[in-house]
Design an enzyme around this catalytic site. Structure first.
Site, PDB file in Angstrom:
ATOM      1  N   GLU A  54      57.050  65.923  86.876  1.00  0.00           N
ATOM      2  CA  GLU A  54      56.701  67.290  86.361  1.00  0.00           C
ATOM      3  C   GLU A  54      57.257  68.490  87.079  1.00  0.00           C
ATOM      4  O   GLU A  54      57.938  69.585  86.535  1.00  0.00           O
ATOM      5  CB  GLU A  54      55.338  67.525  86.080  1.00  0.00           C
ATOM      6  CG  GLU A  54      54.628  66.526  85.069  1.00  0.00           C
ATOM      7  CD  GLU A  54      54.014  65.329  85.574  1.00  0.00           C
ATOM      8  OE1 GLU A  54      54.278  64.919  86.973  1.00  0.00           O
ATOM      9  OE2 GLU A  54      53.453  64.411  84.983  1.00  0.00           O
ATOM     10  N   PHE A 116      38.285  62.455  83.631  1.00  0.00           N
ATOM     11  CA  PHE A 116      39.579  61.745  84.329  1.00  0.00           C
ATOM     12  C   PHE A 116      40.667  62.430  83.963  1.00  0.00           C
ATOM     13  O   PHE A 116      40.977  63.325  82.804  1.00  0.00           O
ATOM     14  CB  PHE A 116      39.752  60.445  83.580  1.00  0.00           C
ATOM     15  CG  PHE A 116      41.056  59.620  83.983  1.00  0.00           C
ATOM     16  CD1 PHE A 116      41.406  59.280  85.302  1.00  0.00           C
ATOM     17  CD2 PHE A 116      42.259  59.516  83.039  1.00  0.00           C
ATOM     18  CE1 PHE A 116      42.406  58.499  85.594  1.00  0.00           C
ATOM     19  CE2 PHE A 116      43.453  59.063  83.494  1.00  0.00           C
ATOM     20  CZ  PHE A 116      43.442  58.678  84.657  1.00  0.00           C
ATOM     21  N   GLN A 117      41.484  62.931  84.916  1.00  0.00           N
ATOM     22  CA  GLN A 117      42.634  63.731  84.949  1.00  0.00           C
ATOM     23  C   GLN A 117      42.266  65.100  84.412  1.00  0.00           C
ATOM     24  O   GLN A 117      42.954  65.940  83.634  1.00  0.00           O
ATOM     25  CB  GLN A 117      43.713  63.104  84.110  1.00  0.00           C
ATOM     26  CG  GLN A 117      44.283  61.970  84.702  1.00  0.00           C
ATOM     27  CD  GLN A 117      45.770  61.649  84.226  1.00  0.00           C
ATOM     28  OE1 GLN A 117      46.020  61.883  83.086  1.00  0.00           O
ATOM     29  NE2 GLN A 117      46.696  60.988  84.923  1.00  0.00           N
ATOM     30  N   LYS A 166      42.948  68.044  74.357  1.00  0.00           N
ATOM     31  CA  LYS A 166      43.531  67.037  73.500  1.00  0.00           C
ATOM     32  C   LYS A 166      42.973  67.037  71.987  1.00  0.00           C
ATOM     33  O   LYS A 166      43.736  66.982  71.027  1.00  0.00           O
ATOM     34  CB  LYS A 166      43.421  65.738  74.055  1.00  0.00           C
ATOM     35  CG  LYS A 166      44.015  64.497  73.434  1.00  0.00           C
ATOM     36  CD  LYS A 166      43.730  63.232  73.972  1.00  0.00           C
ATOM     37  CE  LYS A 166      44.531  62.286  73.279  1.00  0.00           C
ATOM     38  NZ  LYS A 166      44.718  60.759  73.981  1.00  0.00           N
ATOM     39  N   MET A 477      67.710  75.653 108.227  1.00  0.00           N
ATOM     40  CA  MET A 477      67.197  77.037 108.647  1.00  0.00           C
ATOM     41  C   MET A 477      65.901  77.168 109.335  1.00  0.00           C
ATOM     42  O   MET A 477      65.879  78.064 110.518  1.00  0.00           O
ATOM     43  CB  MET A 477      66.933  77.565 107.019  1.00  0.00           C
ATOM     44  CG  MET A 477      66.611  78.975 107.041  1.00  0.00           C
ATOM     45  SD  MET A 477      67.714  80.152 107.639  1.00  0.00           S
ATOM     46  CE  MET A 477      68.660  80.512 106.317  1.00  0.00           C
TER      47      MET A 477
END
Lengths: 562, 169, 561
Positions: A54, A116-117, A166, A477
């Protein structure tokens, strides 16, 4: 007005995206956004790009947005899908990139129960979005998406997040577009104060040592041509912040290059000596100003910005115009036609020319490949006609200093947040926007590893991205700072294990070439650019090579290490 | 049902954000909220009025208690407590007759007139939520120009006011 | 003693037994990195993307049962930690995340690499701090460790501006922590214990449900004794797997959406459910209204906010589950529920997991995991990523030893497994650490192969490659009428070649006949090893409970006869 009766929330999302003119989007599916993916299954008008993470999806959308000026769209599932967007949102927020992120959320009955999630992505992203929504009622869905695009693209652009449970995507509702917006606290009405414009004009015309300073705001306003016209009409030297690269073509005679920590010496001197700065679409970031008390201490500052909150935030202004960069610039041009009282600035031009001659950007090509030499080789072949993204670190600064482009859309880089891992996915977005153009992903070995999995996306979509890794085997850097300011105590910046990037590319089915000698550079660059398909150049450079000039953090611009 | 929570919190930056964020994220409804320092400048007291059924209120209390910056929380709804809100109402009073009428109402409600302008008056009132609602309803016919209302603050009667624990040092 | 705040920080890390930190340097954390360089007792593992750092710290924390530490710079460094911190928060993993911040005068000016990480992480940390005054750093760090590791553990973030880290301070001798608003309860209330004892005496079909809290409490032995004493079978949530030996006759394995049939039937038929350190997550309960309908529910948890949050509870008790189990074991008399136990045993016999293998294919992932279990359960720690392979591991490996499964339960974070394995292996270099992963998940953290090689970590990666995002595909199969959208990974790289480019030894298993020999050989080989298993994308995870259904309404695999 479009009307469709009784469709699923997921379908509303897709229809609204189409209404907003979205033809390309980036994302990753999961349990919670599955219904939206189901709606996309039959959709021919939207090209959905499946990345391998993602984090890469949002960077790709960001690259797409920066190079097209259109809003980027990214979609992720709930929980880790949403949290994986956080860096990309912060990145877009810092650089004012128009982006709409659509995340799915657990069903409404599960909200707030650590399901969940489940993650409170709206709460998490409050500090790093222009706005964030949780859609609790399907009746609000179309309006919210419309508002999201409006907020993302108007005023000072920025990322907007829409979180959709959802079960909302499963419900049915009528679709009417465009819906009426409800944003009483948001206004983009032009509020240009003519008195300030006149005051600015007076200062510009009476300045003996004027300097223009352009930034990302010009790019966002699509005002490069107007600004270039103003530069030429005023005939003043012009410098830019990292985000403003390309606003003035790199080969333009009035272009002084980048200012700031790794700016050109002549630009930094010009800032220190000028008596007026006309800043358009800039925010006087600390990487630009160096030590504030000595920044442009001889100069009056005229500041043009779309965001009122930026004016006087860092640098006190003598005149400030709050408005769209293009609109204000055109106003300046018009006003300038009426004025004949310009100061003669020939002396100032001579002075600047003198600095240019005595302190040019330079390097010595030895028997080890110099990164600057690689960039010059690219310039010789592309002649400024290429698109490039960079990663963050030395590769970014060398590219900003040396790579030649003509428009800001050609150069995409993470400025404010400085996000390693941004460049490769951004190049995916750029190549999708410009399928027939040369797109380079300028990279370092540290940054490249952060989203290396996107080689698969490149391969799958047959995107002919040219990846150029300036490989010094370390986090260059950070190492440079340790070299210069920490007594060469290199804590945790050297990669002891160096994977073979060419073999990795080959494992993905992508052609690669290792380049060790300066003699090979020209040929290798040519091979990569001419190759029909993606190509990876792994170019060995020294870890000792530092980016110069350099203004130490908190130091004055005219006090550079060279 | 509405519950009144008396919450002692560390007086630190960000505490309000933590509490507001918790309510948003877990979907609880704040009816009103009032915050101020206590006699100990390191500690603030929040009075939160929250609506929800017993299960929700229980969760609200437990989740608030989990915040490290929350020192002590008491649900004082069932205790004998004094609760007050305060309002400013700016009402129209175009003429002397209206002014007289308004003054009468002000007296009845034991409110105060704190400012008189050319054709407006500002009324200040404190009281329980029901009384404040009643004042608002009464003055509405005159035309309300502006309206500012605080959240409720509350204190338990008698000796059992929830005190913050003694400092250890 | 006077020292730089960054050095004081190192001292405090040492005091808390920290021997490894996982991180990535950058401008704002340079002073801290400089202090790391000067320190001889703390090892630093340089990851390849900050995202891996909290996952590695999580793997380390789960192995050691004490806080894992990760470190990142300001801006993108900090935001890259977010997923890992949220993952740790959902699974109550003790963790201290340290981030660099721009110098205090620049805070709030949108400075280079500035981001409001304390604001961002408020919803996903147990607590977080921005250190504005260097003098507070020692106290805050001590508090951070205390909060992260006590009560219900969780991640704590400390944001340290660059100039603060560089400031000279007096390192205090006394760092006793006293936080007014934070006093966890450990000892269970006596009257509640008595109520539980009574309920146990009345019960005829008791069932123990162990949750992730048991792992942190380290209460495996107490659980075994308790199960014997009350003569009850044991089901576990995903995070509790391995706390109770799955080879034991009382073990029913995982319950829930992908629970084992016997476990789900037992939950639906028990008359007393004793929940130990579980939070009744939706993946464990299925439809809440249909969950353990016949049962009196006892809920034992250290976090009072968990009680009554998701399911109705008849007897709650707040405290440390280990202490409470000890009290219960002392108070409860030996019970006998042979009738109930034989009923449960029948379910187990009727529905063996080998019946749930699913469709015919050349190489069954379930069989590989069963074999892997047989070969390694006595000595290995297994980490997983998220997806079908995770569920198959939970269902078919049969864990035996405490704390040998490390997985992302609550947030379900792809990309967790491999960095977690790195953390686990750093915590115990002698241990056999296996990472079971899938082709989708592994790509989210594959650059970490370089990290593992750099530290010579002999992790065995078992990669189930089915060229698709198959758990989502499975959902689409059943819920979206086989309309597969956005899950096709057929353009996968050649994972073996890819791993070889990093210097990893590789094996590829394509047929069942070669499974045993190759797996044994791979497990015996030295160094970082990838075992790629080519499996079919038609395989499904069975059983599963469709949305809104009760656990006993699960769909099991029906063999075509």
């Amino acid at each position: 007005m479009t009307k469709i009766e009784n469709i699923r929330g997921a379908q509303i999302v897709v229809e609204a995206l189409k209404e907003e003119g979205v033809d390309t989007m980036f994302g990753y599916p999961g349990g919670a956004n599955m219904v939206i993916y189901d709606a996309l299954y039959d959709e021919k008008a939207i090209n959905h790009i499946l990345t391998r993470h993602e984090q890469a999806a949002i960077h790709a959308a960001d690259g797409y947005a920066r190079t097209t000026g259109k809003p980027g769209v990214v979609m992720a599932t709930s929980g880790p899908g949403g949290t994986n967007l956080v860096t990309g949102l912060a990145n877009a927020y810092m650089d004012s990139v128009p982006l709409v992120a659509i995340t799915a959320q657990v069903g409404r009955s599960l909200l707030g129960k650590d399901s969940f999630q489940e993650a409170d992505i709206v709460g998490i992203t409050i500090p790093i979005t222009k706005y964030s929504y949780l859609v609790k009622d399907i009746k609000d869905l179309a309006r919210i998406i419309h508002e999201a695009f409006y907020l993302a693209t108007t005023g000072r652009p920025g990322p907007v997040l829409v979180d959709i449970p959802k079960d909302v995507t499963q419900e049915l509702a009528d679709f009417v577009y465009p819906p009426e917006m409800d944003l009483p606290g948001y206004s983009i009405e032009s509020k240009i104060d003519m008195a300030e414009v006149d005051a600015a004009m007076d200062m510009i015309c009476s300045a003996k040592r004027p300097l223009m300073f352009v930034g990302g705001g010009v790019r966002n306003a699509g005002a490069s041509e107007d600004v270039l016209a103003l530069v030429e009409k005023l005939n003043v030297p012009v410098s830019w912040s990292l985000m403003g690269k390309g606003v003035i073509p790199d080969d333009h005679e009035l272009n002084l290059g980048m200012v700031g920590m790794h700016g050109t010496a002549y630009a930094n001197y010009a800032f220190s000596e000028c008596d007026l700065i006309l800043g358009i679409g800039v925010r006087f970031d600390d990487r630009v100003t160096g030590k504030l008390s000595t920044f442009a201490k001889n100069a009056m500052v005229v500041h043009v910005d779309i965001d009122d909150a930026e004016i006087d935030k860092i640098v006190p202004t003598s005149a400030a115009v709050h408005g769209d960069a293009g609109e204000v610039t055109r106003l300046f041009l018009k006003k300038l036609d009426e004025r004949e009282d310009r100061e003669d600035i020939t002396e100032w031009h001579d002075r600047v020319e003198d600095w240019k001659e005595t302190h040019p950007l330079a390097y010595d090509q030895t028997d080890i490949i110099k990164p600057q030499y690689v960039l010059e080789a690219i310039n010789r072949q592309t002649k400024g006609d290429c698109y490039a993204s960079t990663e963050v670190g030395q590769n970014q600064m060398w590219s900003a200093q040396w790579l030649q482009v003509k428009t800001p859309e050609q150069f995409v880089t993470s400025g404010g947040l400085g996000t390693m891992g941004f460049g490769l996915p951004a190049a995916i977005g750029m190549q999708l926007a410009h399928p027939d153009k040369t797109v380079l992903s300028m990279s370092g070995d540290g940054s490249f590893q952060m989203n290396i999995q996107e080689l698969q996306t490149i391969k799958e979509l047959k995107l002919p991205v040219k990846i150029v890794i300036l490989n010094n085997g370390c986090l260059g850097m950070v190492r440079q700072w340790q070299d210069l300011f920490m007594d060469k105590r290199y804590a945790c910046t050297v990669f002891l294990d160096k994977p073979d990037f060419v073999r990795i590319a080959e494992a993905y089915g992508i052609k690669g070439r290792m380049v060790m000698n300066p003699d090979e550079v020209e040929d290798a660059v040519k091979e990569a650019l001419e190759y029909d398909g993606p190509f990876l150049l792994n170019i060995a450079i020294e870890s000792e090579e530092n980016v110069f000039p350099m203004v130490p953090a908190g130091g004055s611009l005219n006090n550079m290490l060279k | 049902m509405k519950h009144t929570l008396s919450v002692l919190v560390e007086n630190k930056p960000g505490v309000l954000t933590r509490i507001a964020g918790l309510f948003a994220r877990r979907g609880y409804n704040i009816s009103s909220l009032a915050v101020g320092e206590t006699d100990d400048p390191d500690v603030s007291r929040m009075t939160i009025v929250v609506s929800g059924d017993e299960v929700v209120i229980e969760q609200v209390c437990k989740q608030l208690n989990k915040l490290v910056d929350v020192i002590k929380l008491t649900d004082i709804t069932d205790k004998e407590f004094i609760g007050r809100e305060m309002i400013f109402i700016k009402v129209n009073c175009p003429d002397a007759k209206a002014r007289m009428e308004i003054m009468q109402f002000v007296d009845i409600f034991r409110a105060r007139v704190v400012d008189i302008g050319k054709d407006t008056m500002i009324i200040e009132a404190t009281g329980e939520a029901a009384k404040i609602d009643a004042i608002e309803d009464t003055l509405r016919p005159f035309g309300i120009r502006d309206f500012v209302r605080t959240g409720q603050i509350a204190m338990v009667r008698g000796a059992k006011n929830p005190k913050h624990p003694k400092k250890s040092n | 003693m006077k020292m730089k705040a960054a050095e004081s920080l190192m001292k405090i890390l040492e005091d808390h037994g920290v021997d490894v930190i996982f991180g990535y340097p950058g401008g704002a954390v340079l002073p801290i990195y400089d202090a790391i360089l000067k320190n001889d007792n703390i090892k630093h593992v340089l990851v390849r993307n900050e995202q891996a750092a909290p996952h590695a710290a999580s793997g380390y924390a789960k192995m050691k049962n004490r806080p894992g530490v990760c470190l990142a710079t300001s801006g993108p460094g900090a935001t890259n930690l977010v997923t890992g911190i949220a993952t740790a928060y959902m699974d109550s993993v003790p963790m201290v995340a340290i981030t660099g911040q721009v110098s205090t005068p620049m805070i709030g000016t949108d400075a280079f690499q500035e981001v409001d990480i304390t604001g961002i992480t408020m919803p996903i940390t147990k607590h977080n701090y921005l250190v504005k005054d260097a003098k507070d750093l020692p106290r805050i760090m001590s508090e951070a460790f205390h909060v992260a590791s006590t009560g219900r553990p969780g991640p704590v973030l400390v944001d340290i501006p660059r100039d603060v880290a560089d400031t000279m301070i007096e390192h205090p001798d006394d760092l006793t922590v006293n936080i007014k608003g934070y006093k966890p309860t450990y000892k269970g209330h006596n009257s509640q214990i008595k109520k539980i004892v009574k309920a146990l005496e009345k019960a005829e079909a008791p069932l123990i449900m162990a949750g992730g809290g048991m792992q942190y409490a380290g209460a495996g032995d107490e659980l075994k004794e308790f199960a014997e004493r009350i003569d009850a079978p044991v089901v576990t949530t995903l995070n509790a797997i391995s706390i109770f030996p799955e080879t034991d006759k009382r073990a029913l394995g995982m319950l829930g959406m992908h629970g084992r049939p016997a476990a789900n039937y037992a939950v639906s038929h028990c008359d007393l459910l004793i929940s130990l350190g579980a939070r009744f997550g939706d993946r464990a309960t299925g439809s809440v209204g249909k969950f353990a309908k016949k049962a009196t529910i006892i809920h034992i948890d250290i976090d009072p906010a968990e009680i009554g949050k998701n399911v109705r509870v008849d007897v709650p008790i707040v405290g440390d589950v280990k202490i409470i189990l000890k009290d219960l074991n002392a108070a409860v008399e030996q019970r006998d529920h042979s009738e109930w136990n034989s009923k449960v045993a029948d379910w187990k016999l009727e529905h063996p997991m080998s019946d749930q293998y699913g469709n015919e294919s050349d190489l069954k992932p379930q069989k590989i995991l069963e074999l892997l279990g047989d070969l390694t359960r006595d000595r290995a720690v297994v980490t997983t990523d998220v997806g079908q392979h995770q569920m198959w591991t939970a269902l078919h490996y049969d864990f035996e030893k405490e704390r040998t499964l490390i997985t992302s339960g609550g947030l379900g974070t792809m990309g967790y497994g491999f960095p977690a394995a790195i953390g686990a292996q750093m915590a115990d270099p002698e241990k056999l650490v296996i990472c079971v992963t899938g082709d989708g998940s592994f790509q989210m953290s594959l650059p970490e192969m370089a990290t593992a090689i750099e530290h010579c970590l002999p992790i065995k990666i078992v990669l189930m490659n089915n060229s698709s995002l198959s758990l989502v595909k499975q959902l689409q199969h059943f819920q979206c009428d086989r309309r597969y959208s956005g899950i096709d990974f057929t353009a996968n790289p050649d994972f073996c070649l890819l791993a070889q480019a990093y210097g990893v030894k590789t094996f590829r298993i394509e047929k069942e006949e070669e499974m045993e020999e190759k797996l044994a050989e791979a497990l015996a080989s030295e160094g970082l090893t990838l075992i790629e298993c080519i499996v079919s994308d038609k395989e499904m995870v069975y059983p599963f409970v469709p949305g809104k259904k009760g656990l006993d309404e699960m769909v099991k695999f029906e063999k075509l006869k």
